[in-house]
Motif scaffolding. Structure first.
Motif, PDB file in Angstrom:
ATOM      1  N   ILE A  44      -8.147  -3.561  -5.640  1.00 46.54           N
ATOM      2  CA  ILE A  44      -8.771  -2.912  -4.490  1.00 46.54           C
ATOM      3  C   ILE A  44      -9.422  -1.646  -5.018  1.00 46.54           C
ATOM      4  CG2 ILE A  44      -8.421  -1.788  -2.272  1.00 46.54           C
ATOM      5  CD1 ILE A  44      -6.043  -3.575  -1.813  1.00 46.54           C
ATOM      6  N   ALA A  45     -10.703  -1.514  -4.812  1.00 49.22           N
ATOM      7  CA  ALA A  45     -11.420  -0.339  -5.299  1.00 49.22           C
ATOM      8  C   ALA A  45     -10.950   0.905  -4.557  1.00 49.22           C
ATOM      9  CB  ALA A  45     -12.923  -0.529  -5.107  1.00 49.22           C
ATOM     10  N   PRO A  46     -10.724   2.008  -5.291  1.00 50.53           N
ATOM     11  CA  PRO A  46     -10.356   3.260  -4.627  1.00 50.53           C
ATOM     12  C   PRO A  46     -11.374   3.605  -3.538  1.00 50.53           C
ATOM     13  CG  PRO A  46     -10.123   3.469  -6.990  1.00 50.53           C
ATOM     14  CD  PRO A  46     -10.814   2.154  -6.736  1.00 50.53           C
ATOM     15  N   GLY A  47     -10.877   4.046  -2.405  1.00 52.74           N
ATOM     16  CA  GLY A  47     -11.737   4.401  -1.282  1.00 52.74           C
ATOM     17  C   GLY A  47     -12.018   3.244  -0.347  1.00 52.74           C
ATOM     18  N   SER A  48     -11.629   2.019  -0.739  1.00 49.21           N
ATOM     19  CA  SER A  48     -11.832   0.861   0.133  1.00 49.21           C
ATOM     20  C   SER A  48     -10.937   0.966   1.361  1.00 49.21           C
ATOM     21  CB  SER A  48     -11.479  -0.442  -0.591  1.00 49.21           C
ATOM     22  OG  SER A  48     -12.335  -0.660  -1.670  1.00 49.21           O
ATOM     23  N   THR A  49     -11.401   0.421   2.459  1.00 49.94           N
ATOM     24  CA  THR A  49     -10.594   0.391   3.673  1.00 49.94           C
ATOM     25  C   THR A  49      -9.590  -0.755   3.580  1.00 49.94           C
ATOM     26  OG1 THR A  49     -12.378   1.291   5.002  1.00 49.94           O
ATOM     27  CG2 THR A  49     -10.656   0.115   6.179  1.00 49.94           C
ATOM     28  N   VAL A  50      -8.341  -0.449   3.876  1.00 50.79           N
ATOM     29  CA  VAL A  50      -7.270  -1.446   3.875  1.00 50.79           C
ATOM     30  C   VAL A  50      -6.698  -1.496   5.288  1.00 50.79           C
ATOM     31  CG1 VAL A  50      -5.006  -2.056   2.952  1.00 50.79           C
ATOM     32  CG2 VAL A  50      -6.721  -0.984   1.470  1.00 50.79           C
ATOM     33  N   ILE A  51      -6.521  -2.696   5.805  1.00 46.51           N
ATOM     34  CA  ILE A  51      -5.930  -2.869   7.132  1.00 46.51           C
ATOM     35  C   ILE A  51      -4.638  -3.653   6.968  1.00 46.51           C
ATOM     36  CG2 ILE A  51      -6.229  -3.807   9.450  1.00 46.51           C
ATOM     37  CD1 ILE A  51      -9.288  -3.608   8.951  1.00 46.51           C
ATOM     38  N   LEU A  52      -3.539  -3.057   7.394  1.00 50.77           N
ATOM     39  CA  LEU A  52      -2.230  -3.692   7.339  1.00 50.77           C
ATOM     40  C   LEU A  52      -1.841  -4.054   8.766  1.00 50.77           C
ATOM     41  CD1 LEU A  52       0.389  -4.434   5.800  1.00 50.77           C
ATOM     42  CD2 LEU A  52       1.135  -2.075   6.191  1.00 50.77           C
ATOM     43  N   VAL A  53      -1.652  -5.337   9.020  1.00 46.53           N
ATOM     44  CA  VAL A  53      -1.282  -5.811  10.353  1.00 46.53           C
ATOM     45  C   VAL A  53       0.110  -6.418  10.266  1.00 46.53           C
ATOM     46  CG1 VAL A  53      -1.862  -7.359  12.252  1.00 46.53           C
ATOM     47  CG2 VAL A  53      -3.691  -6.301  10.910  1.00 46.53           C
ATOM     48  N   LEU A  54       1.027  -5.933  11.088  1.00 49.56           N
ATOM     49  CA  LEU A  54       2.383  -6.461  11.139  1.00 49.56           C
ATOM     50  C   LEU A  54       2.611  -7.081  12.511  1.00 49.56           C
ATOM     51  CD1 LEU A  54       4.254  -3.416   9.555  1.00 49.56           C
ATOM     52  CD2 LEU A  54       3.442  -5.481   8.410  1.00 49.56           C
ATOM     53  N   VAL A  55       3.165  -8.283  12.514  1.00 52.62           N
ATOM     54  CA  VAL A  55       3.460  -8.989  13.760  1.00 52.62           C
ATOM     55  C   VAL A  55       4.886  -9.509  13.662  1.00 52.62           C
ATOM     56  CG1 VAL A  55       2.782 -10.876  15.286  1.00 52.62           C
ATOM     57  CG2 VAL A  55       1.044  -9.699  13.933  1.00 52.62           C
ATOM     58  N   ASP A  56       5.697  -9.241  14.686  1.00 55.37           N
ATOM     59  CA  ASP A  56       7.061  -9.767  14.645  1.00 55.37           C
ATOM     60  C   ASP A  56       7.117 -11.159  15.277  1.00 55.37           C
ATOM     61  OD1 ASP A  56       7.185  -9.473  17.417  1.00 55.37           O
ATOM     62  OD2 ASP A  56       8.486  -7.716  17.370  1.00 55.37           O
ATOM     63  N   ARG A  57       8.272 -11.764  15.265  1.00 57.90           N
ATOM     64  CA  ARG A  57       8.392 -13.144  15.737  1.00 57.90           C
ATOM     65  C   ARG A  57       8.135 -13.293  17.227  1.00 57.90           C
ATOM     66  NH1 ARG A  57      14.503 -13.529  13.979  1.00 57.90           N
ATOM     67  NH2 ARG A  57      15.143 -11.564  14.880  1.00 57.90           N
ATOM     68  N   TRP A  58       8.094 -12.189  17.956  1.00 54.93           N
ATOM     69  CA  TRP A  58       7.817 -12.231  19.393  1.00 54.93           C
ATOM     70  C   TRP A  58       6.351 -11.932  19.702  1.00 54.93           C
ATOM     71  CZ3 TRP A  58      12.138  -9.648  17.420  1.00 54.93           C
ATOM     72  CH2 TRP A  58      13.336 -10.327  17.604  1.00 54.93           C
ATOM     73  N   GLY A  59       5.561 -11.698  18.661  1.00 55.21           N
ATOM     74  CA  GLY A  59       4.131 -11.468  18.847  1.00 55.21           C
ATOM     75  C   GLY A  59       3.728 -10.016  19.006  1.00 55.21           C
ATOM     76  N   SER A  60       4.696  -9.089  18.937  1.00 55.67           N
ATOM     77  CA  SER A  60       4.336  -7.670  18.991  1.00 55.67           C
ATOM     78  C   SER A  60       3.565  -7.335  17.724  1.00 55.67           C
ATOM     79  CB  SER A  60       5.585  -6.784  19.075  1.00 55.67           C
ATOM     80  OG  SER A  60       6.264  -7.033  20.274  1.00 55.67           O
ATOM     81  N   ARG A  61       2.491  -6.586  17.867  1.00 54.80           N
ATOM     82  CA  ARG A  61       1.582  -6.335  16.748  1.00 54.80           C
ATOM     83  C   ARG A  61       1.327  -4.839  16.592  1.00 54.80           C
ATOM     84  NH1 ARG A  61      -3.786  -9.074  15.089  1.00 54.80           N
ATOM     85  NH2 ARG A  61      -5.048  -7.293  14.505  1.00 54.80           N
ATOM     86  N   VAL A  62       1.239  -4.406  15.347  1.00 50.59           N
ATOM     87  CA  VAL A  62       0.852  -3.035  15.044  1.00 50.59           C
ATOM     88  C   VAL A  62      -0.142  -3.117  13.875  1.00 50.59           C
ATOM     89  CG1 VAL A  62       2.771  -2.624  13.459  1.00 50.59           C
ATOM     90  CG2 VAL A  62       1.668  -0.693  14.580  1.00 50.59           C
ATOM     91  N   GLU A  63      -1.139  -2.257  13.892  1.00 55.51           N
ATOM     92  CA  GLU A  63      -2.182  -2.283  12.874  1.00 55.51           C
ATOM     93  C   GLU A  63      -2.364  -0.882  12.309  1.00 55.51           C
ATOM     94  OE1 GLU A  63      -6.919  -2.953  13.120  1.00 55.51           O
ATOM     95  OE2 GLU A  63      -5.710  -4.633  13.816  1.00 55.51           O
ATOM     96  N   TYR A  64      -2.389  -0.789  10.972  1.00 53.73           N
ATOM     97  CA  TYR A  64      -2.597   0.476  10.281  1.00 53.73           C
ATOM     98  C   TYR A  64      -3.859   0.363   9.436  1.00 53.73           C
ATOM     99  CZ  TYR A  64       2.282   1.199  11.515  1.00 53.73           C
ATOM    100  OH  TYR A  64       3.445   1.313  12.211  1.00 53.73           O
ATOM    101  N   VAL A  65      -4.702   1.376   9.487  1.00 53.54           N
ATOM    102  CA  VAL A  65      -5.926   1.399   8.697  1.00 53.54           C
ATOM    103  C   VAL A  65      -5.871   2.638   7.806  1.00 53.54           C
ATOM    104  CG1 VAL A  65      -8.455   1.503   8.780  1.00 53.54           C
ATOM    105  CG2 VAL A  65      -7.202   0.281  10.575  1.00 53.54           C
ATOM    106  N   PHE A  66      -6.100   2.433   6.495  1.00 56.71           N
ATOM    107  CA  PHE A  66      -6.082   3.562   5.576  1.00 56.71           C
ATOM    108  C   PHE A  66      -6.995   3.276   4.399  1.00 56.71           C
ATOM    109  CE2 PHE A  66      -2.582   0.724   4.712  1.00 56.71           C
ATOM    110  CZ  PHE A  66      -2.608   0.546   3.353  1.00 56.71           C
ATOM    111  N   ALA A  67      -7.248   4.284   3.584  1.00 56.98           N
ATOM    112  CA  ALA A  67      -8.113   4.131   2.404  1.00 56.98           C
ATOM    113  C   ALA A  67      -7.223   3.919   1.172  1.00 56.98           C
ATOM    114  CB  ALA A  67      -8.973   5.367   2.205  1.00 56.98           C
ATOM    115  N   ALA A  68      -7.600   2.970   0.320  1.00 54.74           N
ATOM    116  CA  ALA A  68      -6.867   2.727  -0.920  1.00 54.74           C
ATOM    117  C   ALA A  68      -7.056   3.916  -1.850  1.00 54.74           C
ATOM    118  CB  ALA A  68      -7.374   1.451  -1.584  1.00 54.74           C
ATOM    119  N   THR A  69      -6.014   4.238  -2.593  1.00 53.58           N
ATOM    120  CA  THR A  69      -6.091   5.343  -3.555  1.00 53.58           C
ATOM    121  C   THR A  69      -5.842   4.827  -4.953  1.00 53.58           C
ATOM    122  OG1 THR A  69      -3.764   5.868  -3.218  1.00 53.58           O
ATOM    123  CG2 THR A  69      -5.360   7.065  -1.900  1.00 53.58           C
TER     124      THR A  69
END
Length: 69
Positions: A44-69
């Motif tokens: 992953i090139a430094p400065g690239s946007t990374v999106i981390l999406v976590l979903v539990d078994r019940w479908g609850s979802r959270v999304e984090y967006v950050f820049a790779a270092t």
């Protein structure tokens, strides 16, 4: 796959850090921070946007967006 390609390394609550055994079940309560380690295929090139999406078994979802270092 949790415990294989990514895992929670530690939970941070207030000023205290609590290590977590890789692959252990984790509940992140309000006010806590989970420190995650993930294995990413390819570079992953430094400065690239990374999106981390976590979903539990019940479908609850959270999304984090950050820049790779």
């Amino acid at each position: 796959s949790y415990g294989t390609s990514w895992y929670v390394e530690a939970l941070v609550v207030g000023g205290s850090t609590y290590p977590v055994t890789p692959g252990a079940a984790v509940e992140v309560k309000p006010g806590a921070t989970a420190r995650v380690v993930a294995t990413v295929g390819g570079g992953i090139a430094p400065g690239s946007t990374v999106i981390l999406v976590l979903v539990d078994r019940w479908g609850s979802r959270v999304e984090y967006v950050f820049a790779a270092t």
